[in-house]
Design an enzyme around this catalytic site. Structure first.
Site, PDB file in Angstrom:
ATOM      1  N   CYS A  60      43.599  22.645  44.721  1.00 18.41           N
ATOM      2  CA  CYS A  60      42.864  23.118  43.547  1.00 18.41           C
ATOM      3  C   CYS A  60      43.785  23.544  42.407  1.00 18.41           C
ATOM      4  O   CYS A  60      45.003  23.604  42.542  1.00 18.41           O
ATOM      5  CB  CYS A  60      41.944  24.264  43.933  1.00 18.41           C
ATOM      6  SG  CYS A  60      42.820  25.752  44.480  1.00 18.41           S
ATOM      7  N   ALA A  63      46.099  26.315  43.201  1.00 16.44           N
ATOM      8  CA  ALA A  63      47.245  25.871  43.992  1.00 16.44           C
ATOM      9  C   ALA A  63      48.335  25.300  43.086  1.00 16.44           C
ATOM     10  O   ALA A  63      49.528  25.488  43.333  1.00 16.44           O
ATOM     11  CB  ALA A  63      46.816  24.840  45.029  1.00 16.44           C
ATOM     12  N   ARG A  94      55.282  26.682  50.963  1.00 15.07           N
ATOM     13  CA  ARG A  94      55.822  25.527  50.257  1.00 15.07           C
ATOM     14  C   ARG A  94      57.342  25.388  50.342  1.00 15.07           C
ATOM     15  O   ARG A  94      57.931  24.533  49.706  1.00 15.07           O
ATOM     16  CB  ARG A  94      55.349  25.527  48.805  1.00 15.07           C
ATOM     17  CG  ARG A  94      54.929  24.143  48.425  1.00 15.07           C
ATOM     18  CD  ARG A  94      54.528  23.923  47.029  1.00 15.07           C
ATOM     19  NE  ARG A  94      54.724  22.507  46.731  1.00 15.07           N
ATOM     20  CZ  ARG A  94      55.312  22.052  45.648  1.00 15.07           C
ATOM     21  NH1 ARG A  94      55.734  22.876  44.728  1.00 15.07           N
ATOM     22  NH2 ARG A  94      55.466  20.752  45.473  1.00 15.07           N
ATOM     23  N   HIS A 192      48.898  23.232  36.822  1.00 13.28           N
ATOM     24  CA  HIS A 192      50.239  23.100  36.242  1.00 13.28           C
ATOM     25  C   HIS A 192      50.161  23.357  34.736  1.00 13.28           C
ATOM     26  O   HIS A 192      50.949  24.088  34.163  1.00 13.28           O
ATOM     27  CB  HIS A 192      50.819  21.694  36.444  1.00 13.28           C
ATOM     28  CG  HIS A 192      50.802  21.210  37.859  1.00 13.28           C
ATOM     29  ND1 HIS A 192      50.586  19.895  38.166  1.00 13.28           N
ATOM     30  CD2 HIS A 192      50.970  21.853  39.031  1.00 13.28           C
ATOM     31  CE1 HIS A 192      50.632  19.757  39.486  1.00 13.28           C
ATOM     32  NE2 HIS A 192      50.862  20.925  40.031  1.00 13.28           N
TER      33      HIS A 192
HETATM   34  S1  SF4 Z   1      41.594  28.197  47.114  1.00 11.17           S
HETATM   35 FE1  SF4 Z   1      40.886  29.836  45.797  1.00 11.17          FE
HETATM   36  S2  SF4 Z   1      41.190  29.132  43.728  1.00 11.17           S
HETATM   37 FE2  SF4 Z   1      41.373  27.360  45.092  1.00 11.17          FE
HETATM   38  S3  SF4 Z   1      39.372  26.407  45.129  1.00 11.17           S
HETATM   39 FE3  SF4 Z   1      39.444  27.894  46.761  1.00 11.17          FE
HETATM   40  S4  SF4 Z   1      38.699  29.757  45.868  1.00 11.17           S
HETATM   41 FE4  SF4 Z   1      39.179  28.457  44.244  1.00 11.17          FE
END
Ligand code: SF4
Ligand code: SF4
Lengths: 539, 461
Positions: A60, A63, A94, A192
């Site tokens: 996402c 991330a 990572r 990014h």
């Molecule tokens: S990991 Fe956190 S920020 Fe990413 S999609 Fe899920 S809720 Fe949203």
């Protein structure tokens, strides 16, 4: 399994045959054959939404923002505002290596979260965020705090930027926020962009200091996975370059602040950091070039281009000497290993630049690339930057703030005149240039954007490559099929793979992976073909 | 220099900031539980990042394939609701991946929007997106309530809700709901019941799913896990045993309330006493005698303990983990004569404090423990800074503390990223107790050997 298709178009048909019509129609636009060098490059669909229910490689926006770009900065307290999970999963997964240096500041091994509960979701989380910033300050006294919002925060509408502003005033340290809710974009790529905007707005250029050194460069889009940045630093130093800032492997907020002192920006990961390069050029007049330190030859080429930019004979000579010395070490190892890897095949479906960069390393081992694609790239990463003006802005990209950047009234200083740039360009130094992945892949290779599990499984059945490169989620699926998988997001405890020493590490790892005996052990003696009973007497 | 160099012994009260959590979020537990049903495809209803994270976390821990779908929310779905994404997803999943069951869980996002899984699943059925004979089960798993343990409990209940029936004909079986533990633990829990000749239904059962063999073929649905038909039969069972209060009580109570299957919630059978209680309950519920083979194994544990208790006695331990896990470990450590000096769990619950107080009442040390919000590894580390311990027990993230403070670490819990074994060897049951003792001893004795002066370096115990 059906009879094996042989060319890319047939394979593509096979890949989408079983998909629901709408899915097949969409996926068809993201699957293409490669092209030969110099041939026209077809358009590929990319950076579009993931199809619900289709097992995806993607993560996402959060991330991309926290995990990839800002996470590897060592002296910033990166505070996730949200329920615990998002912060937890981006904690040390990572392999961004870090050397805390003489100042000793290093928050990389810590996960900071506001750990929102139901109460915060119902009544709003701003108060908790403010308190968390205060507590982070009281406990850790960092130079900077960066805040990341997760999906539920976006939904309840916490104004994280306002909280950042007031806390910055109260505490007198740099505090900025990133609205990087996971749903904001179609992949990590949106994150990014958001991180870059905030670094640009709040950090770069906030300290004017004299940086010593004649040949000052920044390295953009290098995250020090498995120590890559350390190897690049070693080489640059040996050649005589001065590295002002790395974005953002093992980076510090102080380095970011003075990054505008560099005279050249070099871009490793085009996808994640091309924005900063562009913005810094407009604002400070620093030209940028694409480099690639993955692959020994690629590293040599990048160094030569960097040296050529400064037009200093001493630097050029020294760089050549370093290249010669390093390549000799590399050659010994290639000579030893290549006979064992020559002619073997590989596929790479990973990231937003790595699927391109790593092709160099495979080629050095005489291996053939059967297919490649990115997880979160845009068309320019495939087709080259010349397509940028033709990329349509859709609703998902419009979500993300586009900064309006102007030349800085005091700090804008063109590093080269137009004529100098033109002259260098003629010598082969293409500024702001990136040719993308597709050109040169060859017509019999497959290019697939945002490959999904279903397509991966089919491809593996059809091609049976000797090695497959992807991430941790794909790793054991592929290996159950008897094909080794090399992780390229975090290298499976290996690395560095950048630069010359990195190339050597890579050759050895790939040699081990494609030649290990384990894959021959899958069948027990009684499971292999042969007569049911053998009448030999075993004493 | 220390890795966690910014951690000092100066403990300041925190109310808002969690640092190095001893917990994670609901959906990852729900995804794990779903994998213990045969032919089941987990689906995450929310944005795709959560799903990617949860798959990665489970993959890293088990080193096995973990697939799952996601509704891939974008801004639009976050505003208008995720119904259409979910229905599309259901259609795509049945077409492309052909599971028997889709197990849907929510994420923070879809919960905050208020998507109603029951209604959407019904709509999918009404729209003909669910092929005949196939199923959808679901659970609501908002991460801002509870932790991964809660998510496991919620999905277990969702699975039971989706399948269990009562025919009125008793089947004589005993239902077992294992807590959040390893596939190897589930296998061991079953083995003990098998040894007693008891016919059980275990849900979930991840043995064979997340510790499967290498065959040269990838099976999206390994031939393992509880089948929907078996789960359906749980309403006709004689009794249900839940192993782990946080992870199983909801499921046990559901079977009790809905189907009048009497339920018994106990702790995870880690250590001698907890295993005794498990075996004894099996005996009482089934009316079978405990076979000699089990007495033999139990005797081995006691033997090992009597031989080596000198090395355990008085050793101070700090641990972090899930409440069902750490409560059992605390009891076992006390049985071994060790002192559970510091314990944290990110999962809250009043019972934790009560049970800890009860367990610690005769321990001659001012032990500290805490659960919930700021009960994190940072706090644990601060406690250790002020007064060190001899042994650490917890997941991989504790290795930073272990190195900084030069204290041996026994890896236990979720996630273990940097070692293997946990998928294959149990820590429950008598054999699990022996394995844990071996690990504790190894850690303590290696340390003894490493630190011993020349004169005191010994060849034998
Ligand atoms: S990991 Fe956190 S920020 Fe990413 S999609 Fe899920 S809720 Fe949203
Ligand atoms: S948003 Fe919620 S469900 Fe998703 S990773 Fe974060 S805490 Fe977990």
């Amino acid at each position: 399994m059906s009879t094996k298709p042989t060319n890319v178009e047939e394979i593509k048909k096979e890949l989408i045959a079983k998909m629901p019509t709408k899915v097949a129609r969409k996926r068809a636009k993201s699957i293409l054959p490669g092209t030969e060098v110099g041939e026209p490059i077809p358009e590929i669909q990319s950076n579009v939404r993931t199809i619900p229910g289709v097992i995806t490689q993607r993560g996402c926006t959060y991330a991309g923002c926290k995990g990839v770009v800002l996470g590897p900065s060592r002296d910033i307290v990166n505070l996730t505002h949200g329920p615990i999970g998002c912060g937890f999963y981006s904690w040390l997964t990572r392999r961004n290596q870090t050397d805390a240096g003489p100042d000793g500041e290093n928050f990389i091994p810590y996960a900071f979260s506001t750990d929102m509960t139901e109460h915060d979701i119902v009544f709003g989380g701003e108060k908790k965020l403010r308190a968390a910033i205060q507590e982070a300050y009281d406990n850790f006294h960092p130079k900077a705090i960066s805040i990341f919002s997760t999906c539920p925060v976006g939904l309840i509408g916490d104004d994280i930027h306002a909280v950042a502003r007031t806390m910055q005033e109260e505490l007198g340290i740099t505090i900025f926020a990133n609205s990087c809710e996971g749903y904001k974009g179609v992949s990590q790529s949106a994150g990014h962009h958001i991180a870059n905007n905030q670094i640009m707005k709040h950090v770069i250029g906030t300290k004017d200091v004299e940086v010593e050194g004649k040949f000052k460069v920044n390295m953009l889009g290098e995250y020090n996975i498995g120590g890559d940045a350390f190897e690049i630093e070693r080489i640059l130093e040996k050649c005589g370059f001065t590295l002002v800032a790395t974005f953002s492997g093992n980076s510090t907020v102080e380095d970011f602040r003075k990054a505008h002192a560099a005279d050249l920006n070099t871009v490793m990961c085009h996808r994640s950091l091309n924005y900063v390069a562009e913005m810094m050029e407009t604002k400070y007049g620093i030209p940028w070039i694409k480099v690639n330190f993955i692959g020994a030859e690629a590293s040599a080429k990048s160094l030569r281009r960097m040296a050529a930019y400064f037009e200093d004979q001493e630097l050029i000579d020294r760089t050549e000497a370093v290249i010669a010395e390093e390549l000799e070490k590399v050659k010994t190892v290639v000579d030893e290993i290549k006979p064992r890897t020559d002619g073997k095949t590989a596929m790479l479906f990973v990231g937003g630049s790595r699927a391109h960069h790593y092709q160099e390393l495979f080629k050095e081992l005489g291996m053939k690339i059967l297919g490649a694609g990115y997880e979160f790239a845009h068309r320019d990463d495939y087709e080259g930057r010349h397509v940028l003006p033709t990329i349509k802005i859709d609703a998902d990209s419009r979500n993300i703030e586009e900064l309006e950047i102007h030349p800085d009234p005091e700090r804008f200083k063109p590093r080269k005149t137009e004529e100098e740039l033109a002259r260098l360009n003629e010598k082969g130094l293409d500024f702001k240039g990136y040719e993308g992945m597709i050109g040169g892949m060859g017509k019999d290779a497959m290019v697939i954007d945002d490959i999904n599990h279903y397509e991966t499984e089919k491809l593996l059945e059809i091609y049976k490559p000797d090695i497959f490169c992807a991430g941790i989620k794909e790793k054991y699926i592929v290996q159950k099929m008897g094909i080794p998988l090399k992780q390229l997001h975090n290298y499976d405890m290996g690395g560095p793979y950048a630069g010359f020493n990195g190339a050597i590490n890579w050759y050895r790892d790939i040699d081990r992976m494609v030649n290990t005996k384990v894959w021959n052990l899958i069948k027990a003696p009684w499971q292999t073909d042969g007569p049911e009973l053998e009448a030999t007497y075993v004493a | 220099m220390a890795l966690l160099r910014h951690t000092t012994g100066e403990i300041k009260e925190r109310k808002a900031l969690t640092v190095n959590p001893a917990k994670t979020c609901q959906p990852v537990g729900a995804m794990y539980a779903a994998l213990g049903v045969k032919g089941c495809f987990p689906h995450s209803h929310g944005s795709q990042g959560c799903c990617a994270y949860h798959r990665s976390a489970l993959t890293r821990h088990y080193k096995e394939p973990v697939v799952a779908g996601t509704s891939s929310f974008t801004e639009g779905s976050s505003v208008f609701g995720g119904q259409s994404n979910l229905i599309t997803a259901i259609d795509n999943i049945f077409t492309l991946y052909d599971p028997e069951v889709i197990a849907i869980h929510t994420t923070c996002l879809s919960e905050t929007i208020g998507d109603d899984l029951m209604q959407i699943s019904q709509k999918a059925k009404d729209d003909g997106k669910v092929p005949a004979g196939k199923h959808i089960v679901y659970a609501s798993t908002p991460s801002y309530v509870g932790t991964h343990v809660t998510g496991y409990a919620n999905m277990v209940k969702g699975i039971l809700k989706g399948f269990v029936k009562k025919t009125g004909t008793p089947n004589g079986k005993i239902n077992i709901i294992p807590g959040f533990c390893e596939p190897s633990d589930m296998a061991e829990i079953r083995r003990l019941a098998d040894m007693m000749g008891i016919d059980i239904t275990m849900v979930p059962d991840t043995n064979g799913v997340l510790n499967g063999p290498m065959t040269g073929h990838y099976e999206m649905y390994p031939n393992a896990g509880a089948t929907p038909a078996e789960i359906a039969g749980m309403g006709d069972a004689k009794a249900t045993i839940g192993l782990g209060r946080w992870a199983t009580a909801d499921g046990v109570n559901f079977l009790d309330a809905e189907f009048k299957v009497p339920g018994h919630v106990m702790g995870l059978p880690i250590g001698l006493k907890a295993t005794d209680r498990y075996v004894d309950l099996l005996r009482k519920l089934s009316g079978k005698t405990v076979p000699d083979a089990i007495n033999f194994e139990r005797g081995q544990v006691v033997d090992l303990l009597s031989d080596y208790s000198q090395y355990f006695y008085g050793k101070k331990v700090a641990m972090a983990g899930d409440p069902d896990q750490v409560l059992a470990l605390v009891e076992f450590c006390i049985t071994l004569g060790m002192i559970p000096a510091y314990t944290v769990t990110g999962t809250a619950g009043k019972y934790f404090d009560e049970r800890m107080a009860e367990l610690l009442k005769d321990v001659p040390y001012d032990c500290k423990f805490k659960c919930g919000g700021e009960a994190d590894m940072y706090l644990l580390h601060q406690w250790i800074k002020n007064d060190p311990v001899d042994l650490l027990i917890g997941n991989t993230y504790l290795k930073y503390v272990a190195r900084d403070e030069d204290i041996p670490l026994v890896r236990h819990g979720f996630p273990i990223l940097d070692r293997v074994g946990h998928q294959y060897f149990p820590s429950v049951g008598y054999s699990g107790a022996m394995r844990l003792m071996e690990k504790f001893l190894e850690a303590l004795l290696d340390r003894l050997d490493r630190d011993a002066p020349e004169t005191r370096f010994e060849l034998q115990l």
